[in-house]
Design a protein around this motif. Structure first.
Motif, PDB file in Angstrom:
ATOM      1  N   ASP B  72       0.857  -1.178   0.000  1.00  6.77           N
ATOM      2  CA  ASP B  72       0.000   0.000   0.000  1.00  6.77           C
ATOM      3  C   ASP B  72       0.899   1.236   0.000  1.00  6.77           C
ATOM      4  N   PRO B  73       1.171   1.801  -1.185  1.00  7.65           N
ATOM      5  CA  PRO B  73       2.116   2.929  -1.273  1.00  7.65           C
ATOM      6  C   PRO B  73       1.686   4.134  -0.445  1.00  7.65           C
ATOM      7  N   THR B  74       0.407   4.199  -0.062  1.00  5.18           N
ATOM      8  CA  THR B  74      -0.049   5.357   0.696  1.00  5.18           C
ATOM      9  C   THR B  74       0.164   5.180   2.189  1.00  5.18           C
ATOM     10  N   ASN B  75       0.641   4.004   2.602  1.00  6.56           N
ATOM     11  CA  ASN B  75       0.825   3.737   4.021  1.00  6.56           C
ATOM     12  C   ASN B  75       2.085   4.453   4.508  1.00  6.56           C
ATOM     13  N   ALA B  76       1.884   5.644   5.077  1.00  7.48           N
ATOM     14  CA  ALA B  76       3.040   6.460   5.455  1.00  7.48           C
ATOM     15  C   ALA B  76       3.660   5.990   6.764  1.00  7.48           C
ATOM     16  N   ALA B  77       2.909   5.164   7.521  1.00  5.23           N
ATOM     17  CA  ALA B  77       3.402   4.775   8.844  1.00  5.23           C
ATOM     18  C   ALA B  77       4.352   3.593   8.770  1.00  5.23           C
ATOM     19  N   TYR B  78       4.467   2.973   7.591  1.00  7.14           N
ATOM     20  CA  TYR B  78       5.260   1.750   7.496  1.00  7.14           C
ATOM     21  C   TYR B  78       6.750   2.059   7.575  1.00  7.14           C
ATOM     22  N   ILE B  79       7.433   1.342   8.458  1.00  5.63           N
ATOM     23  CA  ILE B  79       8.884   1.513   8.585  1.00  5.63           C
ATOM     24  C   ILE B  79       9.566   0.420   7.769  1.00  5.63           C
ATOM     25  N   PRO B  80      10.222   0.790   6.657  1.00  4.89           N
ATOM     26  CA  PRO B  80      10.814  -0.252   5.802  1.00  4.89           C
ATOM     27  C   PRO B  80      12.035  -0.888   6.429  1.00  4.89           C
ATOM     28  N   LEU B  81      12.218  -2.161   6.171  1.00  4.53           N
ATOM     29  CA  LEU B  81      13.413  -2.891   6.614  1.00  4.53           C
ATOM     30  C   LEU B  81      13.802  -3.858   5.500  1.00  4.53           C
ATOM     31  N   PRO B  82      15.053  -3.874   5.108  1.00  6.95           N
ATOM     32  CA  PRO B  82      15.462  -4.833   4.082  1.00  6.95           C
ATOM     33  C   PRO B  82      15.619  -6.235   4.668  1.00  6.95           C
ATOM     34  N   ASP B  83      15.915  -7.193   3.802  1.00  7.95           N
ATOM     35  CA  ASP B  83      16.187  -8.541   4.268  1.00  7.95           C
ATOM     36  C   ASP B  83      17.427  -8.517   5.168  1.00  7.95           C
ATOM     37  N   TRP B  84      17.586  -9.526   6.021  1.00  5.38           N
ATOM     38  CA  TRP B  84      18.603  -9.425   7.072  1.00  5.38           C
ATOM     39  C   TRP B  84      20.012  -9.236   6.538  1.00  5.38           C
ATOM     40  N   TYR B  85      20.312  -9.787   5.338  1.00  4.64           N
ATOM     41  CA  TYR B  85      21.682  -9.684   4.858  1.00  4.64           C
ATOM     42  C   TYR B  85      21.978  -8.342   4.219  1.00  4.64           C
ATOM     43  N   PHE B  86      20.976  -7.442   4.165  1.00  5.05           N
ATOM     44  CA  PHE B  86      21.267  -6.071   3.741  1.00  5.05           C
ATOM     45  C   PHE B  86      21.205  -5.094   4.906  1.00  5.05           C
ATOM     46  N   LEU B  87      20.868  -5.621   6.089  1.00  2.65           N
ATOM     47  CA  LEU B  87      20.684  -4.720   7.233  1.00  2.65           C
ATOM     48  C   LEU B  87      21.937  -3.912   7.528  1.00  2.65           C
ATOM     49  N   PHE B  88      23.120  -4.524   7.365  1.00  2.00           N
ATOM     50  CA  PHE B  88      24.346  -3.800   7.727  1.00  2.00           C
ATOM     51  C   PHE B  88      24.556  -2.587   6.822  1.00  2.00           C
ATOM     52  N   LEU B  89      24.209  -2.715   5.540  1.00  2.00           N
ATOM     53  CA  LEU B  89      24.337  -1.563   4.637  1.00  2.00           C
ATOM     54  C   LEU B  89      23.331  -0.479   5.024  1.00  2.00           C
ATOM     55  N   TYR B  90      22.133  -0.933   5.356  1.00  2.00           N
ATOM     56  CA  TYR B  90      21.059  -0.031   5.738  1.00  2.00           C
ATOM     57  C   TYR B  90      21.434   0.743   6.997  1.00  2.00           C
ATOM     58  N   GLU B  91      22.035   0.023   7.961  1.00  2.00           N
ATOM     59  CA  GLU B  91      22.420   0.642   9.229  1.00  2.00           C
ATOM     60  C   GLU B  91      23.577   1.618   9.010  1.00  2.00           C
ATOM     61  N   LEU B  92      24.497   1.236   8.126  1.00  2.00           N
ATOM     62  CA  LEU B  92      25.665   2.095   7.853  1.00  2.00           C
ATOM     63  C   LEU B  92      25.219   3.488   7.419  1.00  2.00           C
ATOM     64  N   LEU B  93      24.134   3.527   6.619  1.00  2.00           N
ATOM     65  CA  LEU B  93      23.685   4.817   6.075  1.00  2.00           C
ATOM     66  C   LEU B  93      23.060   5.712   7.133  1.00  2.00           C
ATOM     67  N   LYS B  94      22.856   5.179   8.333  1.00  2.00           N
ATOM     68  CA  LYS B  94      22.292   6.018   9.393  1.00  2.00           C
ATOM     69  C   LYS B  94      23.366   6.815  10.106  1.00  2.00           C
ATOM     70  N   TYR B  95      24.632   6.405   9.921  1.00  2.00           N
ATOM     71  CA  TYR B  95      25.706   7.128  10.608  1.00  2.00           C
ATOM     72  C   TYR B  95      25.933   8.472   9.944  1.00  2.00           C
ATOM     73  N   GLU B  96      26.373   9.435  10.764  1.00  2.00           N
ATOM     74  CA  GLU B  96      26.539  10.809  10.281  1.00  2.00           C
ATOM     75  C   GLU B  96      27.547  10.889   9.141  1.00  2.00           C
ATOM     76  N   PHE B  97      28.623  10.110   9.266  1.00  2.00           N
ATOM     77  CA  PHE B  97      29.663  10.202   8.242  1.00  2.00           C
ATOM     78  C   PHE B  97      29.278   9.461   6.968  1.00  2.00           C
ATOM     79  N   ALA B  98      28.114   8.835   6.956  1.00  2.00           N
ATOM     80  CA  ALA B  98      27.711   8.078   5.771  1.00  2.00           C
ATOM     81  C   ALA B  98      26.350   8.535   5.255  1.00  2.00           C
ATOM     82  N   SER B  99      25.888   9.695   5.713  1.00  2.00           N
ATOM     83  CA  SER B  99      24.592  10.175   5.240  1.00  2.00           C
ATOM     84  C   SER B  99      24.694  11.672   4.993  1.00  2.00           C
TER      85      SER B  99
END
Lengths: 224, 258
Positions: B72-99
């Motif tokens: 449902d593309p209109t669902n603004a409350a949904y918090i996306p999460l990738p599959d577990w083996y991409f989580l580390f890349l996803y988390e990396l982008l949250k750091y200040e030096f990587a965003s």
């Protein structure tokens, strides 16, 4: 009878050398867990291949029911999951296999790395192996979208936004993957389906063939 | 191999008419306890494969593969999460030096160095020694990379409440359930519950669907008043009679859905 069939074929296409190439090779003592239990680390590559076979077979059965279009994709997966005999098991195998294959690949990579088995003359096979790893991650990324549920949609949207931030070619890259510079929709699903089912498996088969031919050529690396 | 004159072929093909005997190689003089792959070792491999398959199928049966509600593309409350083996890349982008201004670092440079290093490992670590202690830099880098990937994955996954996520995003089949908006209970539902649970009881980003609920009528009444989980209490404020109408309405929709 079987021998006669074999002879008949062998007469015509000279199958014996091919057969010996495939089947006739030695298993050295240091990789045989029957002699040294710690040699079980050599199983990870074979188990990766085993899970890949599971993925191919379960994937083939999934496409019998799956419909790659945004109206019906989720419904077809839901139907497969709830109505089709053993559908839940087949989808479960594909779903869990996708994770298990990454785990096995990782363990296999670590075994090769820490044993230094990629050193001369096996550099090329290491590169082929790492490329297989990348293809697998690509298969995981594209396969994630296909059920077209919320998890799939939003994770893909994030992934495409990351692709968009690549300098110079970001927008083109995103358009190539999703079929539109801004919409994640019908085009995206069909593209991901094609990539997941045709493009990446084709690349995977080629690389796996190269991987196995090189192993047979060079043999397993010796004991440390 | 026969060479030169006198070669015989099958028909007009390039297949030699001379037959080669299908005899396995002799491994008896190989070093150590070398074994033939076919069929000796394959038989053992087969056993390992069978045990592995049994374990794998057990996993598959014990944990059916998840499926969330339809996208449902209109669902603004949904918090996306990738599959577990991409989580580390996803988390990396949250750091200040990587965003932010440094996004390129997070999406290209750091993963590029890590994966590029992995790809070119045989050329970067090109000494003759194979044992880990003979190549401390390569092994150290690998352990560092592995530890950071594990740490990032842990950081990313540890704060996620997987169970409530799965609960809130249960798949709801496109039901043929007609919501009776004339029902006196619907008016109460509209006032008290609709904002979170949706106009078709289908649930939303923060609230589960009420169709297919596992709670009994009494439990629904209690939850409406006292709340449950992340649902705050006193969502329903009204008389007992209205509460009864509300519960009857939810139960009747559920009965219709079955």
């Amino acid at each position: 009878m079987l021998q006669k069939i074999y002879d008949w074929i062998d007469d015509r296409i000279d199958i014996t050398p091919i057969w010996r190439d495939i089947a006739d090779h030695e298993v050295p003592e240091h990789v045989n867990p029957a002699h040294h239990f710690s040699a079980f680390v050599y199983c990870f590559g074979g188990l990766t291949f085993f899970v890949v076979v599971i993925q191919i077979l379960s994937g083939m059965f999934l496409t019998m029911y799956y419909v790659p279009d945004i109206e019906n994709a989720w419904k077809s997966v839901y139907y497969l999951q709830t109505e089709v005999a053993h559908g839940q098991i087949v989808r479960g195998m594909h779903h869990w296999g996708a994770s298990v294959v990454i785990v096995m690949l990782l363990l296999h990579t670590l075994r090769v790395f820490f044993q230094g088995a990629y050193k001369k003359p096996r550099e090329l096979n290491w590169i082929v192996g790492v490329l297989i790893f990348f293809i697998m991650l690509g298969l995981g990324f594209t396969g994630y979208l296909l059920p077209w549920d919320n998890k799939a949609f939003f994770a893909t949207q994030v992934g495409l936004e990351i692709a968009e931030q690549v300098p110079f070619i970001g927008t083109q890259l995103k358009t190539l993957l999703s079929g539109d510079p801004s919409i994640v929709g019908a085009q995206t699903l069909t593209r991901f389906f094609a990539i997941h089912v045709f493009f990446l498996p084709a690349a995977l088969f080629g690389l796996m063939a190269a991987h196995f031919i090189l192993i047979r050529r060079q043999g397993i690396s010796g004991p440390l | 191999m026969h060479k030169g004159k006198g070669m015989k072929f099958v028909g007009d093909s390039r297949i030699s008419a001379e037959r080669k005997p299908n005899v396995p190689k002799d491994y008896s003089e190989y070093p150590g306890r070398t074994e033939a792959f076919w069929p000796n070792f394959l038989l053992k491999e087969w056993l390992v494969g069978a045990v592995f398959l049994a374990g794998f199928l057990t996993l598959t049966l014990a944990h059916p593969s998840p499926l969330e509600g339809v996208a449902d593309p209109t669902n603004a409350a949904y918090i996306p999460l990738p599959d577990w083996y991409f989580l580390f890349l996803y988390e990396l982008l949250k750091y200040e030096f990587a965003s932010g201004d440094w996004t390129i670092l997070g999406i290209l440079v750091l993963p590029g160095i890590a994966f590029g290093g992995l790809l070119l490992a045989p050329f970067l670590d090109n000494g003759p020694g194979r044992r880990p202690h003979q190549r401390p830099i390569a092994v150290g880098m690998m352990i560092l990379g592995l530890a950071s990937v594990m740490w990032l994955t842990y950081e990313s996954a540890a704060h996620v409440d997987w169970e409530s996520r799965a609960e809130a995003n249960k798949p709801i089949p496109a039901s043929d359930v007609e919501i009776d908006t004339e029902d006196p209970g619907y008016a109460i539902y509209e006032n008290s519950c609709l904002q979170c649970h949706g106009d078709d009881l289908q649930g939303g980003g923060a609230a589960p669907a009420l169709i297919g609920t596992e709670h009994s009528a009494e439990e629904i009444a209690t939850i409406a008043v006292e709340g449950i989980g992340s649902m705050p209490p006193e969502q329903f404020q009204g008389s007992d009679e209205e509460l009864q109408q509300l519960v009857d309405f939810i139960v009747s929709v559920n009965e219709q859905a079955e």
